[in-house]
Design a protein around this motif. Structure first.
Motif, PDB file in Angstrom:
ATOM      1  N   GLY A 167     -60.208  73.555 -14.870  1.00 46.03           N
ATOM      2  CA  GLY A 167     -59.994  72.565 -13.818  1.00 46.03           C
ATOM      3  C   GLY A 167     -58.523  72.234 -13.633  1.00 46.03           C
ATOM      4  N   LEU A 168     -57.838  71.940 -14.727  1.00 42.80           N
ATOM      5  CA  LEU A 168     -56.408  71.612 -14.656  1.00 42.80           C
ATOM      6  C   LEU A 168     -55.600  72.807 -14.176  1.00 42.80           C
TER       7      LEU A 168
ATOM      8  N   THR B  47     -52.987  67.596 -20.868  1.00 45.07           N
ATOM      9  CA  THR B  47     -53.600  66.617 -19.978  1.00 45.07           C
ATOM     10  C   THR B  47     -52.501  65.942 -19.170  1.00 45.07           C
ATOM     11  N   LEU B  48     -52.922  65.259 -18.143  1.00 41.36           N
ATOM     12  CA  LEU B  48     -52.003  64.475 -17.333  1.00 41.36           C
ATOM     13  C   LEU B  48     -52.248  62.994 -17.617  1.00 41.36           C
TER      14      LEU B  48
ATOM     15  N   ARG C 251     -53.550  82.074 -17.439  1.00 41.20           N
ATOM     16  CA  ARG C 251     -53.795  81.231 -18.618  1.00 41.20           C
ATOM     17  C   ARG C 251     -55.280  80.943 -18.792  1.00 41.20           C
ATOM     18  N   THR C 252     -56.055  80.966 -17.704  1.00 38.39           N
ATOM     19  CA  THR C 252     -57.495  80.723 -17.812  1.00 38.39           C
ATOM     20  C   THR C 252     -58.222  81.868 -18.501  1.00 38.39           C
ATOM     21  N   THR C 253     -57.562  83.024 -18.648  1.00 40.13           N
ATOM     22  CA  THR C 253     -58.196  84.172 -19.298  1.00 40.13           C
ATOM     23  C   THR C 253     -57.911  84.222 -20.795  1.00 40.13           C
ATOM     24  N   GLY C 254     -57.130  83.291 -21.317  1.00 39.89           N
ATOM     25  CA  GLY C 254     -56.796  83.261 -22.743  1.00 39.89           C
ATOM     26  C   GLY C 254     -57.936  82.708 -23.574  1.00 39.89           C
TER      27      GLY C 254
ATOM     28  N   LEU D 146     -53.455  73.149 -10.669  1.00 39.99           N
ATOM     29  CA  LEU D 146     -52.025  73.454 -10.624  1.00 39.99           C
ATOM     30  C   LEU D 146     -51.756  74.690  -9.764  1.00 39.99           C
ATOM     31  N   ALA D 147     -52.613  75.693  -9.866  1.00 41.33           N
ATOM     32  CA  ALA D 147     -52.439  76.901  -9.056  1.00 41.33           C
ATOM     33  C   ALA D 147     -52.616  76.589  -7.570  1.00 41.33           C
ATOM     34  N   MET D 148     -53.586  75.763  -7.240  1.00 40.34           N
ATOM     35  CA  MET D 148     -53.782  75.384  -5.835  1.00 40.34           C
ATOM     36  C   MET D 148     -52.612  74.539  -5.332  1.00 40.34           C
ATOM     37  N   GLY D 149     -52.038  73.709  -6.198  1.00 40.23           N
ATOM     38  CA  GLY D 149     -50.836  72.965  -5.833  1.00 40.23           C
ATOM     39  C   GLY D 149     -49.678  73.902  -5.526  1.00 40.23           C
TER      40      GLY D 149
END
Length: 155
Positions: A21-22, A132-133, A63-66, A26-29
């Motif tokens: 999700g995070l 996290t933010l 990074r989502t594939t790690g 960030l990628a969509m941003g």
């Protein structure tokens, strides 16, 4: 058997859940920033800005594939940064301490990171567990779950 919020258990292996999700946010941003730059920019550095945001967006998606896997039977941690990178193994005995790093700007917490500090071959290695933010509480709970999985003494 204990149920964990941040891990999926498969036998003696505990897989750290990826923060999709995070990272996708960030990628969509980054995609939104690229579109805005292409539409509104009149600068000569437009190509540089587009390339920078494209690089950051691609790194977020990769990074989502790690994966980070804790194996209780062999007492090892296997870390794989991306799907095409070679896995790196650490022993539970290489563990030194946890680090929760906060980045603040004008008294507002912007980004918080949970890091495991490992000492392997007399070198310090950092394993990023999660980000996290605005708040550190979820990362504190994550570090408590890692402590439980690794069998570390609870304070």
């Amino acid at each position: 058997m204990e149920a964990f919020k941040y891990f999926e258990q498969e036998g003696n292996n505990y897989n750290l859940k990826v923060q999709k999700g995070l990272l996708f946010t960030l990628a969509m941003g980054c995609v939104a920033a690229i579109v805005a730059i292409l539409i509104y920019s009149t600068s000569k550095a437009t190509f540089f800005y587009v390339a920078l945001f494209a690089f950051i967006g691609i790194m977020c998606i990769l990074r989502t594939t790690g994966a980070i896997i804790f194996n209780n039977q062999t007492r090892e941690i296997q870390r794989k940064r991306f799907f095409f990178s070679a896995p790196v193994n650490y022993s539970f005995d290489d563990f030194d301490h946890f680090l929760i790093s906060k980045q603040k700007s004008y008294f507002i917490t912007i980004m918080v990171q949970a890091i495991m500090v490992m000492r392997k071959d007399n070198k310090t290695r950092h394993i990023l567990l999660a980000q996290t933010l605005f708040t550190a509480k979820p990362l504190q709970k994550l570090s408590e779950e890692v402590s439980t999985i690794m069998g570390l003494p609870q304070n």
